[in-house]
Design a protein around this motif. Sequence first.
Motif, mmCIF file in Angstrom:
data_model
loop_
_atom_site.group_PDB
_atom_site.id
_atom_site.type_symbol
_atom_site.label_atom_id
_atom_site.label_comp_id
_atom_site.label_asym_id
_atom_site.label_seq_id
_atom_site.Cartn_x
_atom_site.Cartn_y
_atom_site.Cartn_z
ATOM 1 N N ARG A 183 0.802 -1.220 0.000
ATOM 2 C CA ARG A 183 0.000 0.000 0.000
ATOM 3 C C ARG A 183 0.836 1.272 0.000
ATOM 4 N NH1 ARG A 183 -5.274 -0.448 2.247
ATOM 5 N NH2 ARG A 183 -6.236 -2.361 1.447
ATOM 6 N N PHE A 219 -0.518 -8.310 5.316
ATOM 7 C CA PHE A 219 0.209 -7.283 4.576
ATOM 8 C C PHE A 219 1.676 -7.686 4.511
ATOM 9 C CE2 PHE A 219 -3.492 -4.710 5.151
ATOM 10 C CZ PHE A 219 -3.441 -3.738 4.159
ATOM 11 N N ARG A 229 -5.868 -1.178 7.818
ATOM 12 C CA ARG A 229 -4.832 -0.684 6.909
ATOM 13 C C ARG A 229 -3.630 -0.268 7.748
ATOM 14 N NH1 ARG A 229 -5.414 4.291 8.465
ATOM 15 N NH2 ARG A 229 -7.482 5.021 9.080
ATOM 16 N N PRO A 243 1.181 6.725 0.320
ATOM 17 C CA PRO A 243 0.574 5.645 -0.468
ATOM 18 C C PRO A 243 1.343 5.363 -1.752
ATOM 19 C CG PRO A 243 -0.746 7.642 -0.615
ATOM 20 C CD PRO A 243 0.306 7.909 0.408
ATOM 21 N N ARG A 292 -0.779 2.714 -8.075
ATOM 22 C CA ARG A 292 -0.935 1.477 -8.848
ATOM 23 C C ARG A 292 -0.941 1.742 -10.352
ATOM 24 N NH1 ARG A 292 -4.605 1.412 -4.830
ATOM 25 N NH2 ARG A 292 -6.320 1.931 -6.230
#
Length: 232
Positions: free
Chosen positions: A7, A24, A52, A109, A112
């Motif tokens: 992430r 994770f 998260r 972050p 992607r």
Amino acid sequence: MAVHTERGTSVVPANRVAWTPAEFTHHHRAHGDTDMRIVFLAPSLARLLPERPAVFLASDLAREVLLALTGSRNYDDTAPGYSRSARSRLLRVLVEELREAHEQPLHLPEPRDDRLQAIARMLYETPADNATLAELGKTIGAGTRTLSRLFRSELGMTFYEWRTQLRVYHALVLLADGHDTTQTASACGWANPSSFIAAFTNLIGTTPGRYRTGRRSTAHASQLPTVVKPSG
């Protein structure tokens, strides 16, 4: 210290706690002289924290609990410093403190989209690059509107907010390596030290100079960063 997951990257200065949920894949890296403590949580406690990765400011109580849980005798199963029930109580106190703690805006972050990844690679390599989003877009063949929308939708922030966080992360590494405020400001792309100090203080909660002074007293227990993970 920095904790990397799929992430993104969580920056963990002194007196912070990094939380990494289950499943994770991650690794962490220390910069400078760092005393790191790791604590694992049972699933029943882990589900009370965010799903998260996150970074929290450690309260005085949370820090003392972490020191107690990670003392040398508590890593030795043959002669534990606390009974199982005592450790369970301390872990519950820790989780309650983290639930009440202020979450820090220290998670960078990871994009992607291929176009954002290309921009990220360029800025990771040269954080002092002051190119505008339009100029970077020309380099990779993407328009400003498209890139602005992608930063908002994928990363939840503007390009300039993301670049500022990237630069502050790089600044933390340089400060840990002994660079002064003026050198760090220039290396990270700020035109003058005062604007760097303002941005750094806004994110970290203290000035670069005070942060460096605090790091020089790393023998003091209050300077530890901590990683908390689910067990199993």
